[in-house]
Design a protein around this motif. Structure first.
Motif, PDB file in Angstrom:
ATOM      1  N   ILE A 389      32.586   1.552  73.524  1.00 31.31           N
ATOM      2  CA  ILE A 389      31.808   0.811  72.717  1.00 31.31           C
ATOM      3  C   ILE A 389      30.994  -0.218  73.420  1.00 31.31           C
ATOM      4  O   ILE A 389      31.542  -1.169  73.875  1.00 31.31           O
ATOM      5  CB  ILE A 389      32.083   0.719  71.019  1.00 31.31           C
ATOM      6  CG1 ILE A 389      32.786   1.869  70.294  1.00 31.31           C
ATOM      7  CG2 ILE A 389      31.179  -0.013  70.490  1.00 31.31           C
ATOM      8  CD1 ILE A 389      34.118   1.346  69.453  1.00 31.31           C
ATOM      9  N   ILE A 390      29.620  -0.184  73.392  1.00 32.50           N
ATOM     10  CA  ILE A 390      29.081  -1.397  74.032  1.00 32.50           C
ATOM     11  C   ILE A 390      28.779  -2.627  73.251  1.00 32.50           C
ATOM     12  O   ILE A 390      28.260  -2.388  72.037  1.00 32.50           O
ATOM     13  CB  ILE A 390      27.585  -0.950  74.656  1.00 32.50           C
ATOM     14  CG1 ILE A 390      27.776   0.453  75.587  1.00 32.50           C
ATOM     15  CG2 ILE A 390      27.009  -1.940  75.387  1.00 32.50           C
ATOM     16  CD1 ILE A 390      26.320   0.967  75.965  1.00 32.50           C
ATOM     17  N   VAL A 397      23.018   6.714  81.234  1.00 27.46           N
ATOM     18  CA  VAL A 397      23.735   8.203  81.534  1.00 27.46           C
ATOM     19  C   VAL A 397      23.101   8.790  82.520  1.00 27.46           C
ATOM     20  O   VAL A 397      21.958   8.884  82.552  1.00 27.46           O
ATOM     21  CB  VAL A 397      23.658   8.651  80.017  1.00 27.46           C
ATOM     22  CG1 VAL A 397      24.251  10.154  80.262  1.00 27.46           C
ATOM     23  CG2 VAL A 397      24.263   7.802  78.945  1.00 27.46           C
ATOM     24  N   VAL A 398      23.912   9.117  83.722  1.00 28.76           N
ATOM     25  CA  VAL A 398      23.499   9.789  84.714  1.00 28.76           C
ATOM     26  C   VAL A 398      23.746  11.392  84.882  1.00 28.76           C
ATOM     27  O   VAL A 398      25.279  11.483  84.753  1.00 28.76           O
ATOM     28  CB  VAL A 398      23.748   9.040  86.045  1.00 28.76           C
ATOM     29  CG1 VAL A 398      22.894  10.025  87.416  1.00 28.76           C
ATOM     30  CG2 VAL A 398      23.064   7.588  86.275  1.00 28.76           C
ATOM     31  N   ILE A 399      23.064  12.415  85.198  1.00 25.73           N
ATOM     32  CA  ILE A 399      23.597  13.592  85.375  1.00 25.73           C
ATOM     33  C   ILE A 399      23.040  14.288  86.627  1.00 25.73           C
ATOM     34  O   ILE A 399      22.099  13.978  87.053  1.00 25.73           O
ATOM     35  CB  ILE A 399      23.066  14.545  84.182  1.00 25.73           C
ATOM     36  CG1 ILE A 399      23.558  13.938  82.887  1.00 25.73           C
ATOM     37  CG2 ILE A 399      23.421  16.073  84.395  1.00 25.73           C
ATOM     38  CD1 ILE A 399      23.285  15.024  81.713  1.00 25.73           C
ATOM     39  N   ASP A 413      27.839   4.218  71.539  1.00 22.44           N
ATOM     40  CA  ASP A 413      29.091   4.481  72.175  1.00 22.44           C
ATOM     41  C   ASP A 413      29.017   5.693  73.113  1.00 22.44           C
ATOM     42  O   ASP A 413      27.992   6.231  73.088  1.00 22.44           O
ATOM     43  CB  ASP A 413      30.180   4.672  71.083  1.00 22.44           C
ATOM     44  CG  ASP A 413      29.743   6.102  70.306  1.00 22.44           C
ATOM     45  OD1 ASP A 413      28.523   6.343  69.999  1.00 22.44           O
ATOM     46  OD2 ASP A 413      30.681   6.814  70.148  1.00 22.44           O
ATOM     47  N   PHE A 414      29.892   5.883  74.087  1.00 26.28           N
ATOM     48  CA  PHE A 414      30.010   6.818  74.923  1.00 26.28           C
ATOM     49  C   PHE A 414      31.367   7.276  75.293  1.00 26.28           C
ATOM     50  O   PHE A 414      32.366   6.411  74.882  1.00 26.28           O
ATOM     51  CB  PHE A 414      29.102   6.690  76.191  1.00 26.28           C
ATOM     52  CG  PHE A 414      29.584   5.622  76.952  1.00 26.28           C
ATOM     53  CD1 PHE A 414      30.634   5.471  77.798  1.00 26.28           C
ATOM     54  CD2 PHE A 414      29.026   4.359  76.494  1.00 26.28           C
ATOM     55  CE1 PHE A 414      30.937   4.444  78.388  1.00 26.28           C
ATOM     56  CE2 PHE A 414      29.334   3.140  77.385  1.00 26.28           C
ATOM     57  CZ  PHE A 414      30.384   3.385  78.401  1.00 26.28           C
ATOM     58  N   ALA A 426      31.034  14.872  80.981  1.00 36.26           N
ATOM     59  CA  ALA A 426      29.713  15.323  80.941  1.00 36.26           C
ATOM     60  C   ALA A 426      28.792  14.819  81.680  1.00 36.26           C
ATOM     61  O   ALA A 426      27.438  15.384  82.239  1.00 36.26           O
ATOM     62  CB  ALA A 426      29.090  16.054  79.735  1.00 36.26           C
ATOM     63  N   ALA A 427      28.857  13.337  82.066  1.00 36.42           N
ATOM     64  CA  ALA A 427      27.664  12.622  82.738  1.00 36.42           C
ATOM     65  C   ALA A 427      28.547  11.501  83.394  1.00 36.42           C
ATOM     66  O   ALA A 427      29.618  11.135  82.936  1.00 36.42           O
ATOM     67  CB  ALA A 427      26.740  12.399  81.841  1.00 36.42           C
TER      68      ALA A 427
END
Length: 988
Positions: A389-390, A397-399, A413-414, A426-427
């Motif tokens: 959580i930031i 977010v890089v793909i 969040d991520f 996924a990223a």
């Protein structure tokens, strides 16, 4: 890369092809250059000297390609570079994951001789500092703790930022073996920031001036500790120095700020400040025979002390939270979990979670921080190990193949998906800015909480369909029974459960009773026909008792009746005058009163309810006619505007003529246009328009409710055919005043002005019905209810704010403008004294308006005493950590309070938009509970009556009262800005 030649003409670029031939003068020149970069300023002097002896200076003449073998490490001295990563060996599909700026570094792969993990491309002419592999490895072995934390790999050398690379992850028991990237607490290796170093000196000098006995030699267990302070004494002293130090824990956080920076140190190098009998020493006392401050230094410190305390007070809560989160979960004690829990209440990503889950998270959350933009937190395809959580900062977010697909900010969040599905990441997540803070939940704790939630959740079903979802509370009831909290359910089942579990002999703070209050307060959102339910004889007042003995049947009947009466009285207390607008409610109450009066003759347990119910039934409200204009009606004591009232409303035509119509308060746009057409005997198809003083036109919809209350301060209501819309122009009086009123109110006492403002604000605030907060949050159109009282209260806030800006911008004389600023600061101080935070904030926000804050000549002339007052007041407006400064202030004030209403509405909107109202066709009662808590905060502010005798007004109180209720303002920001530039033109 090619080294440039040494040039005496360019000493700033001193370097040579052989480091051995560098003179002391060469090293000094390089050292001077490096000290000009913020990133190098925090390096230990011996490390800097060694870098100066072995580093080379270069331009970036070529790109570094992903896959190449590195030979050197680089730091950016000027320019900028793109970092590109390719999933394949083909550099054509490389995507930019971040940009390196001055002070960042790359090339750490030389430590383990691995290929470059990214391609580096110069965006512009860039200067680099280069250290060859052998020298860099030597420096790394000796100074890895300092280099890793302060000049961290900007993109993590494409390695995952695992638990041990976080800036604040630490274990006090492992102090001799600091984690690889743990640099924050290496105070011996870092240099404190200039402001905090000065702040520590000011605090030390103030203590030596005011309480010199606090700093002295101490003996403990036969050992002498030189020139030390005791933790508890430091906290005691700080709490007494300023009202902006709210609690002892707040003071602990403020000392922790200095401890983190190495300005204050524990004698045994412990990393967290404690409110205990522990010894701490200021940095200035580390060396023996440090001279005492001179009289001049003490005087300067006394002058700087308020500003220093204010600065530390702003940083203290974050430092306290960091310190708590850095403790291993098993070592958190006392108030630690509650402090973390309070922080979680305002995090967007957690708003949908139940109270129990938030408390579980508070016990396991870990703090993680990374210093440099470009650091990769984890890579696409890796195994998921944590949920983030930031807390501060932002990430990209890089793909692979797509580049940056989105940016996440504070509160987002991520990383949860990979934990839930047990699938690869996924990223990739890349820090977008320096100094990002995260709250982390590791996979084991995450899965345990999920299991616990599922194990403690009870679902009641009817016909295979869930109708009630309960959560087992971790805390048992006062009788030792298991307690359940409602999470969701159908309205009827929720109310059945609450009535069954409601005890008649408990205090209002009992959770079951609180849940009933939440239901009664919020029912208009999901169960507007609550009266029909209470009429239901199966489970309400006339409920039929189940088979049993006569005594059992009698007890059952009495219990049911008491519960329903308790519910009805709570419902009536919340609705107050709204009951008069519901004929079904009045009929129900009269019938219930009749039944209770008859039953109480036989059932003595019901007698206590009769007087209370009688009061509700006999309350009468007269219909009120309100004139909505800027006239003398403001001088009369304000009365609540109700849905059934009528208003007299001025509606203007395109030729600036107007007509006055009488309509219901809750009249829709179509009803207003119809009344206007009838009054004007017009057959045209009219539209209703809100025209602002700036000429902005807002067409009102036919189904908009209570349209009059949405007008801006100088806005006017127009009705015209659609083809005349573009021809509408503001009225002359919408421009506002052309001259200030300083000559009038400058003669009035600041305290009298603040008192009359508070009196008027209290009248407006008292008129706001709790349900108006709900209508405002969920949309009044769906309720067909007015929010007129709330709108007028919010409008008052804007009016006071613009009054400050208007008066300053219309004051042409510099000396008088300075007097105005002093006057407004005094009024704000008295408003705070009267606990009128609404006007207090309005005045301070008015003074921070760009049209006022840019008047540097005026502010420069303001006496330092008033500048300090203003700085203290402005700090209360600090929006960081969800307005923590304001919230802490409110907790220390007893009612009556006039709160900062925009923030309360923001809290409700946050809870509403972050959570669904219905889940699987059931009411999300957890959401209702959170919103009800905010409304209860408003109720608490009004729980005590405002005492008009709090200030004895002067003989001209009628003049002051008339002035504050009819403030004339300019509400057009462009006009205010133009006036401001006329007063003080832009400096060239």
């Amino acid at each position: 890369m090619r080294p440039r030649s040494t040039s005496a003409a360019n000493p700033s670029s001193t370097h040579i092809e052989s480091c051995l031939s560098r003179s002391a003068e060469d090293v000094d020149i390089i050292l001077t250059r490096l000290k000009g970069f913020k990133a190098f300023q925090r390096f230990h002097p011996s490390l800097l000297l060694q870098i100066c002896s072995c580093a080379f200076y270069e331009y970036l003449g070529k790109v570094f390609r992903q896959g190449d073998i590195g030979t050197s490490w680089y730091a950016v001295l000027s320019g900028s570079l793109d970092v590109k990563v390719s999933e394949t060996a083909n550099h054509q599909d490389a995507v930019t994951i971040c940009t390196l700026g001055i002070g960042t570094a790359f090339g750490e792969s030389i430590l383990d001789n691995t290929p470059r993990h990214a391609t580096i491309v110069s965006r512009e002419t860039s200067e680099l500092l280069r250290i060859e592999q052998r020298e860099f490895k030597s420096l790394w072995e000796k100074y890895s703790q300092c280099m890793a934390g302060l000049l961290a790999p900007p993109y993590g050398a494409m390695e995952t930022g695992s638990n041990n690379d976080s800036e604040y992850n630490y274990n006090p028991q492992e102090r001799p073996h600091l984690p690889k990237y743990d640099a924050l607490f290496c105070s011996s290796m870092t240099v404190p920031s200039e402001k905090l170093q000065r702040g520590g000196k000011v605090m030390r000098n103030a203590i030596l001036s005011r309480a010199p006995h606090m700093i002295r030699d101490r003996k403990y267990h036969l050992k002498t500790y030189r020139q030390c302070c005791v933790g508890t004494e430091l906290v005691d002293w700080l709490v007494q120095q300023s009202p902006c130090v709210y609690t002892r824990s707040h003071a602990v956080g403020m000392w922790q700020v200095l401890l983190e920076e190495g300005v204050l140190n524990h004698v045994d190098q412990e990393l967290g400040f404690q409110d205990k009998y522990l010894f701490y020493r200021f940095l200035d006392d580390e060396e023996e025979h440090t001279p005492l401050p001179s009289k001049e230094e003490k005087r300067e410190s006394e002058e700087e002390l308020p500003e220093t305390i204010l600065f530390l007070a702003q940083m203290g809560p974050d430092a306290l939270l960091r310190m708590i989160l850095c403790k291993p979960p098993g070592q958190r004690t006392g108030d630690d979990p509650e402090i973390i829990y309070d922080e979680l209440l305002h995090i967007k990503a957690l708003s949908h979670l139940s109270d129990t889950v938030k408390r579980e998270l508070a016990s396991v959350l870990i703090f993680e921080s990374h210093a440099k933009a470009g650091t990769v937190l984890f890579n696409q395809g890796e195994e998921g190990t944590s949920w983030y959580i930031i807390q501060k900062g932002s990430v990209n977010v890089v793909i692979y193949g797509k580049g940056v697909v989105c940016t996440l900010h504070e509160g987002d969040d991520f990383g949860k998906l990979a934990l839930v599905t047990d699938s690869p990441r996924a990223a990739s997540i890349v820090l977008r800015e320096d100094n990002c803070h995260f709250l982390r939940v590791d996979k084991e704790d995450f899965n345990r909480i999920l299991r616990d939630v599922e194990a403690n959740t009870v679902r009641l079903k009817e016909h295979e369909q869930a109708v009630l979802v309960l959560e087992k509370s971790p805390r048992a009831s006062s009788l030792g029974n298991i307690r359940y909290t409602v999470l969701s359910g159908t309205p009827e089942k929720i109310l059945d459960h609450l009535l069954e579990t409601m005890r008649m002999d408990t205090h209002h703070s009992d959770p079951a009773t609180c849940s009933v209050n939440d239901f009664v307060l919020m029912h208009c959102v999901f169960m507007p026909n609550i009266v029909c339910y209470i009429f239901n004889p199966v489970c309400t007042y006339h409920a039929v008792a189940p088979p049993g003995s006569e005594q059992e049947r009698l007890e059952y009947a009495v219990t049911c009746k008491r519960r329903v009466l308790n519910l009805a009285l709570r419902w009536a207390a919340v609705h107050t005058h709204h009951l008069q607008e519901e004929p079904a409610a009045l009929i129900f109450l009269e019938e219930l009163y009749g039944s209770v009066s008859n039953d109480s003759r036989i059932l003595r347990a019901l007698k206590d309810f009769v007087p209370d119910l009688e009061k509700v039934v006999k309350l009468q409200y007269q219909k009120v006619l309100t004139q909505f204009s800027n006239g003398d009606e403001k001088l009369v004591k304000t009365q609540p505007i109700r849905n059934c009232d009528d208003i007299l409303l001025k509606v203007y035509c395109s030729d600036h003529t107007y007509t006055t119509i009488r309509v219901a308060v809750a009249a829709t746009g179509s009803e207003v246009t119809s009344a206007v057409a009838d009054k004007l005997a017009s057959n045209d198809d009219l539209i209703l328009v809100h025209l602002s003083s700036a000429g902005e036109k807002q067409m009102l919809k036919p189904n908009d409710v209570s349209v009059f209350s949405s007008l801006s301060i100088n806005g006017r209501m127009f009705a015209c055919p659609r083809d005349q819309l573009n021809a509408l122009t503001p009225l002359p009086d919408q421009e506002g005043p052309s001259a200030g009123s300083m000559s009038s109110f400058q003669l009035m006492s600041s305290k009298d002005l603040a008192y009359q403002m508070t009196l008027y604000d209290w009248e407006l605030f008292s008129c706001v019905h709790e349900h108006e907060l709900l209508y405002h949050t969920f949309g009044r159109q769906s309720f067909r209810r007015t929010t007129a009282n709330l709108d007028l209260f919010l409008r008052r806030f804007n009016q006071v704010q613009l009054w400050v800006v208007t008066e300053v911008c219309l004051c042409g004389q510099l000396s008088k403008r300075v007097q105005l600023l002093k006057k407004f600061i005094k009024i704000a101080a008295h408003c705070r004294e009267f606990k009128n935070l609404n006007s207090f904030f309005a005045i301070i926000m008015g003074m921070s308006n760009p049209a006022v804050s840019r008047l540097t000549q005026t502010w420069e002339k303001l006496p330092s005493k008033f500048k300090k007052f203003y700085a203290e007041f402005e700090s209360m407006m600090d929006p960081s950590r969800n307005h923590r400064a304001y919230r802490l202030t409110v907790t220390k004030i007893e009612p009556p309070i006039i709160p900062f209403m925009p923030l309360l509405l923001k809290d409700m909107t946050f809870s509403h938009e972050g959570n669904k109202t219905f889940i699987d066709n059931m009411v999300n009662f957890e959401k209702m509970r959170v919103i009800a808590n905010t409304i209860r905060a408003v109720r608490h502010c009004r729980s005590q009556p405002f005492n008009p005798e709090v200030c004895q007004p002067n003989k001209n109180h009628a003049e002051v009262r008339g002035y504050v209720r009819k403030l004339c303002v300019i509400d057009k920001q462009r006009t205010l800005t133009t006036l401001s530039y006329r007063l003080e033109p832009r400096r060239t």
